[in-house]
Each structure stands twice: as C-alpha cells, then as structure tokens.
Write a protein that holds these residues in place. Sequence first.
Motif, mmCIF file in Angstrom:
data_model
loop_
_atom_site.group_PDB
_atom_site.id
_atom_site.type_symbol
_atom_site.label_atom_id
_atom_site.label_comp_id
_atom_site.label_asym_id
_atom_site.label_seq_id
_atom_site.Cartn_x
_atom_site.Cartn_y
_atom_site.Cartn_z
ATOM 1 N N GLY A 1 0.543 -5.066 -6.527
ATOM 2 C CA GLY A 1 1.428 -5.664 -7.529
ATOM 3 C C GLY A 1 0.705 -5.905 -8.847
ATOM 4 O O GLY A 1 1.119 -6.736 -9.638
ATOM 5 N N HIS A 2 -0.372 -5.203 -9.082
ATOM 6 C CA HIS A 2 -1.159 -5.348 -10.313
ATOM 7 C C HIS A 2 -1.092 -4.062 -11.117
ATOM 8 O O HIS A 2 -1.864 -3.131 -10.895
ATOM 9 N N ARG A 3 -0.170 -4.009 -12.039
ATOM 10 C CA ARG A 3 -0.104 -2.829 -12.900
ATOM 11 C C ARG A 3 -1.087 -2.989 -14.048
ATOM 12 O O ARG A 3 -1.067 -3.988 -14.758
ATOM 13 N N ALA B 1 -10.289 10.758 -10.176
ATOM 14 C CA ALA B 1 -10.087 11.542 -8.953
ATOM 15 C C ALA B 1 -8.602 11.713 -8.664
ATOM 16 O O ALA B 1 -7.764 10.948 -9.146
ATOM 17 N N GLY B 2 -8.295 12.706 -7.855
ATOM 18 C CA GLY B 2 -6.926 12.913 -7.386
ATOM 19 C C GLY B 2 -6.039 13.594 -8.421
ATOM 20 O O GLY B 2 -6.509 14.313 -9.311
ATOM 21 N N ASP B 3 -4.733 13.353 -8.292
ATOM 22 C CA ASP B 3 -3.735 14.035 -9.125
ATOM 23 C C ASP B 3 -3.956 13.819 -10.623
ATOM 24 O O ASP B 3 -3.486 14.614 -11.434
ATOM 25 N N LEU C 1 0.852 -1.173 0.000
ATOM 26 C CA LEU C 1 0.000 0.000 0.000
ATOM 27 C C LEU C 1 0.902 1.241 0.000
ATOM 28 O O LEU C 1 1.819 1.335 0.822
ATOM 29 N N PRO C 2 0.689 2.165 -0.940
ATOM 30 C CA PRO C 2 1.575 3.332 -0.977
ATOM 31 C C PRO C 2 1.519 4.127 0.336
ATOM 32 O O PRO C 2 0.501 4.156 1.015
ATOM 33 N N ALA C 3 2.628 4.758 0.667
ATOM 34 C CA ALA C 3 2.695 5.565 1.893
ATOM 35 C C ALA C 3 1.889 6.844 1.719
ATOM 36 O O ALA C 3 1.581 7.259 0.598
ATOM 37 N N ASP C 4 1.560 7.456 2.824
ATOM 38 C CA ASP C 4 1.013 8.806 2.798
ATOM 39 C C ASP C 4 2.173 9.699 2.338
ATOM 40 O O ASP C 4 3.265 9.660 2.913
ATOM 41 N N ARG C 5 1.954 10.521 1.310
ATOM 42 C CA ARG C 5 3.122 11.163 0.687
ATOM 43 C C ARG C 5 3.649 12.433 1.366
ATOM 44 O O ARG C 5 4.865 12.655 1.350
ATOM 45 N N PRO C 6 2.797 13.281 1.944
ATOM 46 C CA PRO C 6 3.369 14.536 2.481
ATOM 47 C C PRO C 6 4.567 14.380 3.411
ATOM 48 O O PRO C 6 5.518 15.169 3.314
ATOM 49 N N TRP D 1 -7.088 23.357 -1.349
ATOM 50 C CA TRP D 1 -6.351 23.822 -0.162
ATOM 51 C C TRP D 1 -5.144 22.916 0.051
ATOM 52 O O TRP D 1 -5.264 21.701 -0.050
ATOM 53 N N PHE D 2 -4.004 23.508 0.325
ATOM 54 C CA PHE D 2 -2.867 22.656 0.688
ATOM 55 C C PHE D 2 -1.939 23.370 1.641
ATOM 56 O O PHE D 2 -2.037 24.577 1.877
ATOM 57 N N TRP D 3 -1.048 22.600 2.203
ATOM 58 C CA TRP D 3 -0.046 23.157 3.102
ATOM 59 C C TRP D 3 1.334 22.726 2.647
ATOM 60 O O TRP D 3 1.478 21.756 1.901
ATOM 61 N N SER D 4 2.337 23.474 3.071
ATOM 62 C CA SER D 4 3.728 23.106 2.805
ATOM 63 C C SER D 4 4.540 23.572 3.999
ATOM 64 O O SER D 4 4.383 24.709 4.448
ATOM 65 N N ASP D 5 5.374 22.699 4.543
ATOM 66 C CA ASP D 5 6.189 23.065 5.700
ATOM 67 C C ASP D 5 7.625 23.306 5.257
ATOM 68 O O ASP D 5 8.245 22.430 4.654
ATOM 69 N N HIS E 1 -7.387 17.563 -1.894
ATOM 70 C CA HIS E 1 -8.125 17.375 -3.158
ATOM 71 C C HIS E 1 -8.324 15.894 -3.461
ATOM 72 O O HIS E 1 -9.361 15.491 -3.995
ATOM 73 N N ALA E 2 -7.318 15.072 -3.128
ATOM 74 C CA ALA E 2 -7.459 13.633 -3.376
ATOM 75 C C ALA E 2 -8.653 13.087 -2.587
ATOM 76 O O ALA E 2 -9.404 12.245 -3.083
ATOM 77 N N ILE E 3 -8.851 13.597 -1.372
ATOM 78 C CA ILE E 3 -9.981 13.136 -0.559
ATOM 79 C C ILE E 3 -11.305 13.665 -1.118
ATOM 80 O O ILE E 3 -12.243 12.898 -1.358
ATOM 81 N N ALA F 1 -7.671 6.486 -10.519
ATOM 82 C CA ALA F 1 -6.992 7.237 -9.448
ATOM 83 C C ALA F 1 -5.512 6.893 -9.451
ATOM 84 O O ALA F 1 -4.940 6.535 -8.420
ATOM 85 N N THR F 2 -4.892 7.005 -10.634
ATOM 86 C CA THR F 2 -3.498 6.582 -10.760
ATOM 87 C C THR F 2 -2.497 7.695 -10.484
ATOM 88 O O THR F 2 -1.294 7.505 -10.663
ATOM 89 N N GLY F 3 -2.959 8.853 -10.044
ATOM 90 C CA GLY F 3 -2.028 9.869 -9.548
ATOM 91 C C GLY F 3 -1.058 10.371 -10.587
ATOM 92 O O GLY F 3 -1.397 10.538 -11.762
ATOM 93 N N ALA F 4 0.162 10.613 -10.148
ATOM 94 C CA ALA F 4 1.166 11.208 -11.023
ATOM 95 C C ALA F 4 2.531 10.612 -10.703
ATOM 96 O O ALA F 4 2.743 10.041 -9.640
ATOM 97 N N ASN F 5 3.431 10.742 -11.666
ATOM 98 C CA ASN F 5 4.807 10.265 -11.501
ATOM 99 C C ASN F 5 5.759 11.442 -11.510
ATOM 100 O O ASN F 5 5.603 12.354 -12.321
#
Lengths: 63, 403
Positions: free
Chosen positions: B79-81, B277-279, B40-45, B328-332, B299-301, B108-112
């Motif tokens: 493991g299913h591409r 949905a998502g990226d 399962l992919p990690a939470d990315r932030p 809405w987003f944040w950046s630290d 936005h993904a949610i 919902a394949t997001g971005a690379n």
Amino acid sequence: MKIVIDYDLCESNAVCMGIAPEVFDVRDDDLLYLLDENPGDDLRPKVEEAARRCPKQAILIQD
Amino acid sequence: MDLERVVVVGASLAGLTAAASLREQGWDGHLVVVDAAMELPADRPPLSKQVLAGTMDSAAARQPLADRIDELDIDLRLGHRVEGFGADDHRIKFFNDHELTADGVIVATGANARWPAPRDELPAGVHVVRTLEDSLALKAELDTAAGPLVVLGAGFIGAEVAATARTAGHDVTMIEAAPQPLARVLPSEVGAAVAKLHRDHGVDVRVGVGFASIDAGPGGRVESVTLSDGSVVPASVVVAGLGADPSIEWLSGSGLSLGNGVVCDETLLAAPGVTAAGDVANWFNPTFGERMRVEQWDHAIESGRAAAVRLLAEAGGDAPQPFASVPWFWSDQYDRKLQMAGRPSGNDEAVVIDGELGAERFAVAFRRGDRCTGVLACNRPRLAVVSRTRMTQSLAWDHVVGA
Ligand SMILES: Cc1cc2nc3c(=O)[nH]c(=O)nc-3n(C[C@H](O)[C@H](O)[C@H](O)COP(=O)(O)OP(=O)(O)OC[C@H]3O[C@@H](n4cnc5c(N)ncnc54)[C@H](O)[C@@H]3O)c2cc1C
Ligand code: SF4
C-alpha cells in the motif's frame, strides 16, 4: 538432498533440465524424468536454482 | 559505498527475487520492499490461463517467494505507492510526503496494461488483464455474459485470453491491426500459424484491421466494437490485449534516463547505487548486441538476481558483470505449449527445424545473417530448452541449429 517432483503441477516445460541436466530430463515423450533423486551436495546450487525457476513451483527439495 | 539500507520498489517477481538474492549473497542490512498494491501481487502467468479458466484457485496463483518474506528479513511495505525519486540523493517519496532514503535502490515496478482509451471514457465491460483483480473481474463477467467476447490485439496475452474464453464456450472475435498475430516479435508465417490455430478452434480472427471505437449500449455497457473498416462487431465483454507500458511515471524528474523503461547499462546499473530489473528494465544485452526490455517471467528472476548482485558489486568495489541473457518464455493456448528462446524480430527468416509449421508439434528457428536470433517450439519443450542452452554459448546459426 532428496528431490520430489509434484507431478500434478509439473507441466514438462523443461526449465529444470536447462539448468541441471544431470538431474532432470524431459524426453521426447514430453515427460519429466528424474535422473537422480538424491543428487550429491555439489549439485545443490543448480537444483535450488531449478526449483526457483520452475514456473509451476513443482520441485521440492527435502534436505 | 556503505550499503546499510536497500529499498526495492516493486514486490512482484523481479523485486522479490532481487531481495532474496541480496540475502543469498550474504548481505544483512535493512531490506525494505515497497509496493503500491495492498496485497502481495499474484503470480501473473495463470491470470490469463488457469485462474481465468477457473481451474486454479486464486490463492494458488501466488508469488514463488511469498512464504519466505519473514525468513528473508524483508521489511515489506504494501500500500506504499512511490511518487517521486531523486537519483542523486536516493530519496524515495510517498504520497503523503513521507520519505525514505536508501544507500541502494532496485527499481522493479514492472509494467501497466495499456487501455484502449482513458478509463473514464470507456463503457462498462472493457477489461485488461494484469492483476489478480483484473482476472477475477473478467472471469465474473464472462461467467454471466450473454453475448460474445471481443479481444483487441493478438499478442500473447490477448491470444491466451481468447483461447481460454473459447475453450469455455464463448463466442470470441480477436482483432489485430497488424497483418498477422504477434507481428512485432515473429515473422508473418509463424503469426499466420497462430491465427490458424485460433480459427480452427472457432475464433473469428480479423487481422489487418484496427478498432475505431468501443460503443456503449443504452445501459452504458459495451454493446459493440466498430472497426476501422466500418464493420461493427457485437460485444458483451471486451478485453484489451494491447501491450503494456513500463511503470516509470514516478521516476519523471528523478534524473534517471527514461525511454521505453529505465535505461540501464549492460550491467543493469541505471545510476550510481541504482539498478533495475524485470519488465521495467531497458538494458544493453551483450548476447544480442542490442538494447531490449523483456516482459517475461524467467527474465524477472534472472534480472532480479543480476540487479542485486550488481548493487553489491558496486558497494564492495567488485568488477561489475554484464547481464548477458537469452530470454525464454512460454505461452499456453488450447493444447499447445509454445516456448520461445531468444529475441527474434518480425523481419527475421523463419526456418522450420522440426515437424511442420502449424502442426501439433513443431519448431521454428529464426535467422538473421549467420545468427540464430530465436527458436520457437510448439509442444517440443526439450528442443526449446536445448536451443536456449546453445544460444547462451553462441548465437552462431550452425551452433544452435546445426549446419
Ligand atoms: C496476464 C499475464 C500473463 C503472463 N503470462 C506469461 C507467460 O505465460 N510466460 C511468461 O514468460 N511471462 C508471462 N507474463 C509476464 C510476467 O508475468 C511478467 O514479465 C512479470 O510479472 C514481470 O515481473 P516484474 O516484477 O518485473 O513486474 P510486475 O509483475 O509488473 O510487478 C511490478 C510491481 O511494482 C508495483 N509498482 C508499480 N509502480 C509502483 C510505484 N510507483 N510504487 C510502488 N510500487 C509500484 C506494482 O504494484 C507491481 O506489484 C504474463 C503477464 C501477465 C500480465
Ligand atoms: S521446470 Fe518445473 S514444470 Fe518444468 S519440467 Fe521441471 S519440474 Fe516440471
């Protein structure tokens, strides 16, 4: 419904307040205040939404 | 349309949120979620922040819904591409000719992350940060690096990596081809304040200059980066923060309309029985009256849920709702928590609405005609969130910012 905030995780970004201002308040001191630790069930959908969208997953709902 | 099986492609934030939303709406059909990743992919932030800094254990950077897979009765296939798709027959093809059909599909394949050159042409020591493995590999190299880090691109992820590495004591040079950091999304005065923040912390920020080549030393490891003005910057490690491309290769020939993501209507519908949905989703956002693709956590949610609700509306014959959103987003970065509501462009007018630009606490609103297109707040979380709430009601400048 009882709400518990994990203050070690919470970073006061106020997302929860945007969703349920009746319950969550981030003040100008940058701290999160719980206005109501035991909100009524009418607020449950909003509180669940806030818990889901908290980027730190710092909101716990104890039934 | 009968909705017996839904396949969600992508098991990250948007895909899992969409899956959970289907259940929350009461749908009890066969729910399959597939992902190319082996875990399962990690939470990315946290990957450019706490995980890279070593202040968060990698196990803690988990998807918010990771514990609920069973409870939600999700048939999770890691493991299913997916390698091919037909928008007409909803046929999903995997690498080994194995196929799956579905009544409804959520993309919902997001971005690379974008690499600066084909990977096999790059010397060792060049990184991107998108997955947990990326973050841990970069951390391992930084922990042993004898020399400086060069960050290519001063977008949000590049700037976060620069801040994290600088805070850990590394020498950091950040290179940005545009005249200021974040130039695509923010007016130049604001970008200049971000550049100053990094310079004040000792980062060598070079703007208005691109990179010409990433040069290997005798051992095949990166040794330096040559800039477009001919100057040479020594580098033990290089991180590319050059943005991300939507993951749509698997959709070529699918019949879906592609172009900066999966092109959807204002309800996130890409084709009959297919939502996104998502990226990866490019949709017409009625709040702003423009098409956008948003690479942000919240936005993904939001869009994950909307894509699920949309699919069920189609199946149930309900009226589709437009997906109107104020992103809405944040950046630290260092001790600054930047939050932005809205979707400004680099051409909007920046109006300081609180404090002083570049100070420890301030807020800037962005103006286009009589509309407020966004509010950026630095260490002013309440203001960012209140602004977002107002913007969801109306973008009128006087409404958001006050006359
Ligand atoms: C380092 C980093 C830091 C970030 N920090 C912030 C932040 O501070 N604030 C913020 O708001 N946002 C931040 N973001 C953005 C946020 O994390 C993303 O917007 C979010 O992860 C998008 O979720 P997603 O589900 O759309 O896509 P992704 O998370 O990209 O997931 C897509 C999934 O689809 C899978 N997939 C792709 N192609 C296929 C295929 N052909 N077959 C099967 N599976 C496939 C992938 O394996 C992946 O697991 C950050 C992102 C990164 C990378
Ligand atoms: S959303 Fe979460 S992190 Fe943000 S203030 Fe609320 S509890 Fe804290």
